[in-house]
Scaffold this motif. Sequence first.
Motif, PDB file in Angstrom:
ATOM      1  N   ALA A   6       0.957  -1.267  -0.152  1.00 17.70           N
ATOM      2  CA  ALA A   6      -0.117   0.090  -0.056  1.00 17.70           C
ATOM      3  C   ALA A   6       1.030   1.404   0.092  1.00 17.70           C
ATOM      4  O   ALA A   6       1.673   1.451   0.889  1.00 17.70           O
ATOM      5  CB  ALA A   6      -0.742  -0.004   1.421  1.00 17.70           C
ATOM      6  N   THR A  29      -9.206 -12.929   5.250  1.00 20.41           N
ATOM      7  CA  THR A  29     -10.200 -12.370   4.410  1.00 20.41           C
ATOM      8  C   THR A  29     -11.718 -12.761   4.662  1.00 20.41           C
ATOM      9  O   THR A  29     -12.016 -13.933   5.309  1.00 20.41           O
ATOM     10  CB  THR A  29     -10.015 -13.168   2.838  1.00 20.41           C
ATOM     11  OG1 THR A  29      -8.820 -13.042   2.351  1.00 20.41           O
ATOM     12  CG2 THR A  29     -11.060 -12.573   1.918  1.00 20.41           C
ATOM     13  N   ASP A 243     -12.170  -3.741   4.493  1.00 18.99           N
ATOM     14  CA  ASP A 243     -11.147  -4.888   3.978  1.00 18.99           C
ATOM     15  C   ASP A 243      -9.921  -4.067   3.287  1.00 18.99           C
ATOM     16  O   ASP A 243      -9.812  -2.773   3.320  1.00 18.99           O
ATOM     17  CB  ASP A 243     -11.595  -5.974   3.031  1.00 18.99           C
ATOM     18  CG  ASP A 243     -12.136  -5.560   1.810  1.00 18.99           C
ATOM     19  OD1 ASP A 243     -11.938  -4.408   1.397  1.00 18.99           O
ATOM     20  OD2 ASP A 243     -12.428  -6.417   1.037  1.00 18.99           O
ATOM     21  N   GLU A 244      -9.040  -4.898   2.970  1.00 12.23           N
ATOM     22  CA  GLU A 244      -7.604  -4.474   2.466  1.00 12.23           C
ATOM     23  C   GLU A 244      -7.888  -3.422   1.301  1.00 12.23           C
ATOM     24  O   GLU A 244      -7.255  -2.612   0.923  1.00 12.23           O
ATOM     25  CB  GLU A 244      -6.680  -5.476   1.983  1.00 12.23           C
ATOM     26  CG  GLU A 244      -5.300  -5.186   1.669  1.00 12.23           C
ATOM     27  CD  GLU A 244      -4.272  -6.315   1.559  1.00 12.23           C
ATOM     28  OE1 GLU A 244      -3.369  -6.172   1.103  1.00 12.23           O
ATOM     29  OE2 GLU A 244      -4.597  -7.013   2.578  1.00 12.23           O
ATOM     30  N   GLU A 245      -8.904  -4.022   0.584  1.00 13.05           N
ATOM     31  CA  GLU A 245      -9.167  -2.867  -0.913  1.00 13.05           C
ATOM     32  C   GLU A 245     -10.413  -1.977  -0.556  1.00 13.05           C
ATOM     33  O   GLU A 245     -10.766  -1.496  -1.497  1.00 13.05           O
ATOM     34  CB  GLU A 245      -9.932  -3.919  -1.908  1.00 13.05           C
ATOM     35  CG  GLU A 245      -9.176  -5.137  -2.104  1.00 13.05           C
ATOM     36  CD  GLU A 245      -7.863  -5.039  -2.710  1.00 13.05           C
ATOM     37  OE1 GLU A 245      -7.861  -3.995  -3.584  1.00 13.05           O
ATOM     38  OE2 GLU A 245      -6.677  -5.603  -2.615  1.00 13.05           O
ATOM     39  N   ARG A 246     -10.387  -1.463   0.748  1.00 18.95           N
ATOM     40  CA  ARG A 246     -11.272  -0.466   1.194  1.00 18.95           C
ATOM     41  C   ARG A 246     -12.963  -0.874   0.879  1.00 18.95           C
ATOM     42  O   ARG A 246     -13.518   0.216   0.662  1.00 18.95           O
ATOM     43  CB  ARG A 246     -10.999   0.837   0.664  1.00 18.95           C
ATOM     44  CG  ARG A 246      -9.347   1.201   0.777  1.00 18.95           C
ATOM     45  CD  ARG A 246      -9.081   1.347   2.174  1.00 18.95           C
ATOM     46  NE  ARG A 246      -7.568   1.434   2.490  1.00 18.95           N
ATOM     47  CZ  ARG A 246      -6.996   2.698   2.380  1.00 18.95           C
ATOM     48  NH1 ARG A 246      -7.376   3.618   1.687  1.00 18.95           N
ATOM     49  NH2 ARG A 246      -5.661   2.410   2.512  1.00 18.95           N
ATOM     50  N   ASN A 247     -13.119  -1.987   0.923  1.00 21.34           N
ATOM     51  CA  ASN A 247     -14.533  -2.340   0.658  1.00 21.34           C
ATOM     52  C   ASN A 247     -15.348  -2.408   2.105  1.00 21.34           C
ATOM     53  O   ASN A 247     -14.843  -2.858   2.963  1.00 21.34           O
ATOM     54  CB  ASN A 247     -14.774  -3.873   0.091  1.00 21.34           C
ATOM     55  CG  ASN A 247     -14.301  -3.934  -1.348  1.00 21.34           C
ATOM     56  OD1 ASN A 247     -14.619  -2.870  -2.254  1.00 21.34           O
ATOM     57  ND2 ASN A 247     -13.441  -4.806  -1.577  1.00 21.34           N
ATOM     58  N   GLU A 418      -0.191  -4.023   4.196  1.00 19.12           N
ATOM     59  CA  GLU A 418      -1.224  -2.946   4.491  1.00 19.12           C
ATOM     60  C   GLU A 418      -0.811  -2.254   5.701  1.00 19.12           C
ATOM     61  O   GLU A 418      -1.577  -1.243   6.123  1.00 19.12           O
ATOM     62  CB  GLU A 418      -2.427  -3.614   4.620  1.00 19.12           C
ATOM     63  CG  GLU A 418      -3.769  -2.696   4.750  1.00 19.12           C
ATOM     64  CD  GLU A 418      -5.128  -3.448   5.211  1.00 19.12           C
ATOM     65  OE1 GLU A 418      -6.048  -2.636   4.917  1.00 19.12           O
ATOM     66  OE2 GLU A 418      -5.169  -4.394   5.362  1.00 19.12           O
TER      67      GLU A 418
END
Length: 429
Positions: A6, A29, A243-247, A418
């Motif tokens: 990131a 996840t 989450d890691e993808e900003r969802n 992250e």
Amino acid sequence: MKIELAYGRTGLELSVPDTVRATVVRKDTLPVPADPARVIEDALKAPVAARPLEEAAKAAKSACILICDITRPVPNHLFLRPIIERLTKSGVPLSGITVLVATGLHRPNLGEELAELVGDPWVLENVACVNHYALNDEDHVMLGETPTRKVPVGIDRRFVEADIRIATGLVEPHFMAGYSGGRKVIAPGVAHHTTIRTFHSARFMEDPLATSCNLQGNPLHEAQLEIVRMLGGTIYGLNTVLDEERNLIFTSFGEIIESHAAAVEFVRDSIEVNVGRKFPVVVTSAAGYPLDRTYYQTVKGMVTPIDILGDDGTLIIVSECGEGIGSAEFREAQKRLVELGPEAFLQTLLKKDFADIDEWQTEMQLKPMRVGRIVLVAPALSEEDRAVTGVTCRDDVDEALREVLAETSAREIAVIPEGPYVVPFHRAV
């Protein structure tokens, strides 16, 4: 081996030599809901330990909704309008609703940055969206001292005096307060500078329980809970988990302390990762945009992985630092660190009841410095800024890793893509 770290808005690729074994440390996840708006709706319909917002708002004439500042990637665009519409349907006029940016002692978010932060033009057009200013005495109601640790309490009067009070935020690891969000959005978020400077003083910061993911006995957390109770009445909290993808993957809503506890309980097992050992080299990030805009925020990424950094190990951290070092006050603290050295700098802090603004971040930098060496990869930093970081600076992460491997002969590393959003530890299993 290629690993994406990131970094800013685009990410940064790390190339690990074939001769080196890399342990990649990530969150577990968790399922991503197909409809994030539905997640918000469901949370608002089922408040934790509180009556429905619509019911509470029936006799209300005013409301104050706290949002985090630009350093937190909170999905404000998903929940601000639904909250406001619930309030207005219950009779609260738009003119009585304020969205208050919980800046703490950070700079205000204005203009296009405020629009980005709020994320919804309808909200900007229909209700007041303003910043908190901790140094403005007249903006605060002084409530006395917390019972246990005698922290002076001043809170923004727009929040104190509102009929409906809602704090919104992101629940993630926090390297001082255990977890962010909830009560932390109130203090330091909209607290008077004396409140903030007291529980950022060395008597709090040097407490071993003031650390990532710990709420039990954490002096900051406990002081924040006391402040919430001093405010009295019902304060609502809306807590998001990404989450890691900003969802958006989880939302809780309800009484501020209980709803925050529910979000922490949901995310804890995913965020706290036991890797079972320490490493001579750890490569991490400052979590990318928006957290890695300054060196000030980058310090968080230095602190969270130190439990898995071996003694005299090397921590490599990447950060865009597009806005430079941070505040003028932080720069002065960093200058003192460089001039005095870590131990002498710490001694100057132990004598103070009120921390100087932003020097607490420099104090937190001492923690990884006690364990090992820090290498910062932030090519955007000027030479003037680099001179006050107190760490080794490099321009390229692959070159930095090769240099460290050559110096140490290490053949095993840990990589935390992250950064401070993941907290690794090495407890034996």
